[in-house]
Design a protein around this motif. Structure first.
Motif, PDB file in Angstrom:
ATOM      1  N   MET A   1      17.573   3.994   7.864  1.00 46.15           N
ATOM      2  CA  MET A   1      16.241   4.344   7.390  1.00 46.15           C
ATOM      3  C   MET A   1      15.241   4.154   8.502  1.00 46.15           C
ATOM      4  SD  MET A   1      18.041   2.308   5.423  1.00 46.15           S
ATOM      5  CE  MET A   1      17.214   0.885   6.000  1.00 46.15           C
ATOM      6  N   PRO A   2      14.304   5.051   8.631  1.00 47.66           N
ATOM      7  CA  PRO A   2      13.305   4.863   9.682  1.00 47.66           C
ATOM      8  C   PRO A   2      12.199   3.937   9.234  1.00 47.66           C
ATOM      9  CG  PRO A   2      12.896   6.908   8.548  1.00 47.66           C
ATOM     10  CD  PRO A   2      14.128   6.315   7.928  1.00 47.66           C
ATOM     11  N   GLU A   3      11.617   3.190  10.188  1.00 51.40           N
ATOM     12  CA  GLU A   3      10.365   2.524   9.897  1.00 51.40           C
ATOM     13  C   GLU A   3       9.287   3.515  10.266  1.00 51.40           C
ATOM     14  OE1 GLU A   3      11.590   0.094  12.729  1.00 51.40           O
ATOM     15  OE2 GLU A   3      12.960  -0.993  11.456  1.00 51.40           O
ATOM     16  N   GLU A   4       8.556   3.994   9.286  1.00 49.95           N
ATOM     17  CA  GLU A   4       7.601   5.056   9.541  1.00 49.95           C
ATOM     18  C   GLU A   4       6.471   4.531  10.416  1.00 49.95           C
ATOM     19  OE1 GLU A   4       8.433   7.906   8.660  1.00 49.95           O
ATOM     20  OE2 GLU A   4      10.042   7.435   7.314  1.00 49.95           O
ATOM     21  N   ASP A   5       5.975   5.397  11.311  1.00 52.25           N
ATOM     22  CA  ASP A   5       4.943   4.968  12.233  1.00 52.25           C
ATOM     23  C   ASP A   5       3.663   4.584  11.524  1.00 52.25           C
ATOM     24  OD1 ASP A   5       6.646   5.194  14.290  1.00 52.25           O
ATOM     25  OD2 ASP A   5       6.083   7.238  14.802  1.00 52.25           O
ATOM     26  N   SER A   6       3.328   5.273  10.363  1.00 55.63           N
ATOM     27  CA  SER A   6       2.181   4.824   9.587  1.00 55.63           C
ATOM     28  C   SER A   6       2.599   3.480   9.043  1.00 55.63           C
ATOM     29  CB  SER A   6       1.840   5.829   8.522  1.00 55.63           C
ATOM     30  OG  SER A   6       2.864   6.054   7.625  1.00 55.63           O
ATOM     31  N   SER A   7       3.833   3.937  10.192  1.00 53.30           N
ATOM     32  CA  SER A   7       4.697   2.814  10.029  1.00 53.30           C
ATOM     33  C   SER A   7       4.059   1.483   9.609  1.00 53.30           C
ATOM     34  CB  SER A   7       5.434   2.453  11.235  1.00 53.30           C
ATOM     35  OG  SER A   7       5.821   3.270  12.064  1.00 53.30           O
ATOM     36  N   HIS A 322       9.243  -2.273   2.771  1.00 51.17           N
ATOM     37  CA  HIS A 322       8.241  -2.752   3.727  1.00 51.17           C
ATOM     38  C   HIS A 322       6.964  -3.174   3.019  1.00 51.17           C
ATOM     39  CE1 HIS A 322      10.199  -1.615   7.495  1.00 51.17           C
ATOM     40  NE2 HIS A 322      10.496  -0.444   6.991  1.00 51.17           N
ATOM     41  N   LYS A 323       6.186  -3.997   3.669  1.00 53.21           N
ATOM     42  CA  LYS A 323       4.867  -4.377   3.168  1.00 53.21           C
ATOM     43  C   LYS A 323       3.982  -3.149   3.004  1.00 53.21           C
ATOM     44  CE  LYS A 323       0.826  -7.219   4.340  1.00 53.21           C
ATOM     45  NZ  LYS A 323       0.253  -8.202   5.311  1.00 53.21           N
ATOM     46  N   PHE A 324       4.042  -2.223   3.977  1.00 46.18           N
ATOM     47  CA  PHE A 324       3.105  -1.100   3.952  1.00 46.18           C
ATOM     48  C   PHE A 324       3.460  -0.042   2.909  1.00 46.18           C
ATOM     49  CE2 PHE A 324       6.217   0.675   6.966  1.00 46.18           C
ATOM     50  CZ  PHE A 324       6.294   1.995   6.555  1.00 46.18           C
ATOM     51  N   THR A 325       4.628  -0.128   2.272  1.00 46.29           N
ATOM     52  CA  THR A 325       4.984   0.887   1.275  1.00 46.29           C
ATOM     53  C   THR A 325       4.593   0.483  -0.141  1.00 46.29           C
ATOM     54  OG1 THR A 325       7.243   0.039   0.952  1.00 46.29           O
ATOM     55  CG2 THR A 325       6.912   1.661   2.705  1.00 46.29           C
ATOM     56  N   PHE A 326       4.003  -0.704  -0.328  1.00 49.72           N
ATOM     57  CA  PHE A 326       3.472  -1.064  -1.638  1.00 49.72           C
ATOM     58  C   PHE A 326       2.184  -0.289  -1.891  1.00 49.72           C
ATOM     59  CE2 PHE A 326       6.382  -4.599  -1.263  1.00 49.72           C
ATOM     60  CZ  PHE A 326       6.743  -4.856  -2.583  1.00 49.72           C
ATOM     61  N   ALA A 327       1.959   0.045  -3.149  1.00 53.38           N
ATOM     62  CA  ALA A 327       0.786   0.819  -3.539  1.00 53.38           C
ATOM     63  C   ALA A 327      -0.490  -0.014  -3.372  1.00 53.38           C
ATOM     64  CB  ALA A 327       0.929   1.274  -4.994  1.00 53.38           C
ATOM     65  N   PRO A 328      -1.655   0.639  -3.306  1.00 57.26           N
ATOM     66  CA  PRO A 328      -2.924  -0.085  -3.176  1.00 57.26           C
ATOM     67  C   PRO A 328      -3.077  -1.152  -4.251  1.00 57.26           C
ATOM     68  CG  PRO A 328      -3.277   2.259  -2.895  1.00 57.26           C
ATOM     69  CD  PRO A 328      -1.849   2.100  -3.321  1.00 57.26           C
ATOM     70  N   GLN A 364       6.823 -14.779  11.550  1.00 64.03           N
ATOM     71  CA  GLN A 364       7.413 -13.554  12.099  1.00 64.03           C
ATOM     72  C   GLN A 364       7.675 -12.600  10.933  1.00 64.03           C
ATOM     73  OE1 GLN A 364       7.688 -12.694  15.142  1.00 64.03           O
ATOM     74  NE2 GLN A 364       7.636 -14.571  16.349  1.00 64.03           N
ATOM     75  N   PRO A 365       6.654 -11.911  10.439  1.00 61.71           N
ATOM     76  CA  PRO A 365       6.809 -11.113   9.215  1.00 61.71           C
ATOM     77  C   PRO A 365       7.701  -9.893   9.353  1.00 61.71           C
ATOM     78  CG  PRO A 365       4.653 -10.752  10.212  1.00 61.71           C
ATOM     79  CD  PRO A 365       5.275 -11.888  10.958  1.00 61.71           C
ATOM     80  N   PHE A 366       8.072  -9.526  10.603  1.00 58.61           N
ATOM     81  CA  PHE A 366       8.918  -8.345  10.802  1.00 58.61           C
ATOM     82  C   PHE A 366      10.182  -8.683  11.580  1.00 58.61           C
ATOM     83  CE2 PHE A 366       4.367  -7.114  11.013  1.00 58.61           C
ATOM     84  CZ  PHE A 366       4.280  -6.524   9.763  1.00 58.61           C
ATOM     85  N   GLN A 367      10.639  -9.963  11.511  1.00 57.77           N
ATOM     86  CA  GLN A 367      11.744 -10.376  12.377  1.00 57.77           C
ATOM     87  C   GLN A 367      13.072  -9.718  12.016  1.00 57.77           C
ATOM     88  OE1 GLN A 367      12.434 -14.628  12.278  1.00 57.77           O
ATOM     89  NE2 GLN A 367      13.476 -14.566  10.298  1.00 57.77           N
ATOM     90  N   GLU A 394      -1.012  -7.438  12.795  1.00 54.68           N
ATOM     91  CA  GLU A 394      -0.494  -7.894  11.512  1.00 54.68           C
ATOM     92  C   GLU A 394       0.294  -6.818  10.776  1.00 54.68           C
ATOM     93  OE1 GLU A 394      -3.702  -9.451   9.250  1.00 54.68           O
ATOM     94  OE2 GLU A 394      -4.083 -11.135  10.610  1.00 54.68           O
ATOM     95  N   SER A 395       0.537  -5.672  11.402  1.00 56.75           N
ATOM     96  CA  SER A 395       1.299  -4.607  10.775  1.00 56.75           C
ATOM     97  C   SER A 395       2.161  -3.925  11.815  1.00 56.75           C
ATOM     98  CB  SER A 395       0.368  -3.586  10.104  1.00 56.75           C
ATOM     99  OG  SER A 395      -0.232  -2.756  11.076  1.00 56.75           O
ATOM    100  N   LEU A 396       3.087  -3.098  11.334  1.00 55.71           N
ATOM    101  CA  LEU A 396       3.945  -2.350  12.255  1.00 55.71           C
ATOM    102  C   LEU A 396       3.170  -1.301  13.032  1.00 55.71           C
ATOM    103  CD1 LEU A 396       7.151  -1.907  10.063  1.00 55.71           C
ATOM    104  CD2 LEU A 396       6.906  -3.304  12.117  1.00 55.71           C
TER     105      LEU A 396
END
Length: 454
Positions: A1-7, A322-328, A364-367, A394-396
């Protein structure tokens, strides 16, 4: 799976004692009642609701130890990320004449880590002890797709034949409506040959398409461009039903939204699901899409690498996010999430209240990422790969702000230390850290075996 750049008690591990952390994740902001939300039902079945996701917390029981020692790399020339073992039909890890085999997504490590997704090839490694791995080579000569993403691998002892499931992906440099199109595929026909020199693949593979998004139940790439965040139809994980013997794959998808106006703001775009398809013939060449096992509409956009573990009559459904894929209004750490039901197609409820099973530490939130839970008696063996460490932000998104050489320096690109996780009903606890890339042989009721060719 890719980590999206909006990643229980904590076991011992290679650093003498398991490190634990008491940091709590922030609760999500309560959202309005949405279609299907309060009842825990999505469009097709059980749903991971916003109310449930608001219960996500980091605790001592679900926070992984900080990786503060160097991890040996499997290869000096390759990035290695999503990895899965060769398993028997019953889900136990295969041993062929004493060897275990794993398959990994790989790419040359002379490019920035984000570029690896468009170069991904599946390679296999073998080991006698389950943690010192030797590179065998590429799994396929002529697979489907421009490149391949994650899947699973099954060995049929009676047939002495491999079944390798994977995601066939289009070129990421194509226009948006063709870029990264994904189809579920598998190959069969080859076998494993062992000798004093190691393990090799013998014979040739026949490649077959299992399924593609239908536009009715599962959102297509075109529909995602018009009403989506990140498109997904990937990660086929083979699963044989222990009661019926039927053959399935579970996979990551997105639910097609019929009426976006029924949802608050644009929350309908967060529409991840765990899909499922059933084989309709013994050769596993014909498959039929079924309704999703779990949906996360308005909660999360990506339920990646889903897989099932059966224990004491319970069906455990695991996925990564991922953290960034949770809804608002919601938040959860990068890590492993899980759900439990009393049957494969039952009413899945989140483990540990919110669903979080393994979280990266706050330091290390992305270790690590791409966690895989494998059965080991009444415990789980959880594997993952070493992802990004020491990011400045604090984000990818902060990865893109680094130079190519700096990106390479903070990316691990190899297997991370495995974890042992205690499993008891609807609760889990991390109990020990193991060696880097360690795959324990199956234990308990699961069978292991395999003959192969000498």
């Amino acid at each position: 799976m890719p980590e999206e750049d909006s990643s229980g008690q904590f076991g011992m591990h290679r650093r003498t004692a398991l490190k634990t952390f008491g940091a709590l994740g922030a609760a999500g902001v309560a959202g309005a009642t949405l279609p299907g939300s309060a009842a825990g039902k999505g469009r097709f079945g059980p749903s991971w609701t916003r109310e449930q996701a608001e219960q996500i917390r980091r605790t001592d029981a679900n926070t992984a130890p900080l990786i503060d020692e160097p991890v040996d790399k499997l290869s000096d020339s390759l990035y290695i990320w999503d990895t899965w073992p060769l398993r028997n039909r019953d889900g136990s890890i295969t041993k062929i004449n004493g060897y275990q085999v794993i398959f990994s997504l790989t790419a040359p490590n002379d490019v920035p880590p984000g570029a690896r997704h468009n170069l991904a090839r599946i390679r296999y490694f073998y080991s006698k002890n389950g943690h010192d791995w030797t590179l065998g080579g590429e799994a396929f000569e002529n697979p489907l797709g421009h490149h391949q993403w994650a899947g699973s691998a099954m060995y049929d002892q009676t047939e002495d034949q491999l079944y390798l499931f994977y995601t066939a992906v289009s070129d990421g440099n194509l226009p948006p409506r063709e870029r990264y199109r994904q189809r579920l595929a598998f190959a069969k026909g080859a076998s494993m040959e062992t000798s004093s020199e190691g393990v090799s693949l013998t014979g040739s593979f026949e490649h077959h398409k299992i399924a593609e998004a239908d536009g009715q139940t599962y959102q297509t790439l075109e529909q995602s461009v018009d009403q989506g965040i990140v498109y997904a139809f990937r990660d086929p994980w083979y699963f044989q039903h222990p009661e019926t013997g039927e053959d399935y794959v579970v996979f990551e998808g997105n639910t097609r939204i019929e009426d976006p106006s029924a949802y608050q703001n644009d929350w309908y775009k967060w529409n991840g699901n765990v899909g499922i398809a059933q084989a309709t013939n013994e050769e596993l060449t014909d498959w039929e899409l079924q309704e999703p096992l779990l949906e996360a509409i308005t909660t999360n956009q990506q339920l990646e690498r889903p897989h099932i573990v059966v224990n004491r009559g319970n069906y455990y459904l695991f996925t990564i996010s991922h953290k960034f894929t949770f809804a608002p209004g919601l938040t959860g750490p990068d890590g492993l999430y899980g759900f439990v039901a009393d049957s494969m197609d039952g009413d899945y409820q989140p483990l540990n209240d919110g669903g979080l099973v393994v979280a990266n530490p706050t330091e290390q939130p992305f270790q690590t990422y791409s966690h895989l839970a494998l059965p080991h008696g009444d415990n789980l063996l959880v594997t993952s790969f070493l992802n990004f460490q020491d990011l400045p932000g604090e984000s990818l998104d902060s990865v893109s702000e680094l130079s190519p050489e700096e990106q390479k320096a903070v990316f691990g690109g190899t297997l991370a230390p495995s974890l042992r996780v205690q499993l008891k009903g609807s609760e889990t606890r991390i109990s020990a850290e193991l060696q880097g890339g360690q795959f324990l042989p199956s234990a308990g009721k699961s069978k292991s075996g395999g003959n192969g060719k000498n």
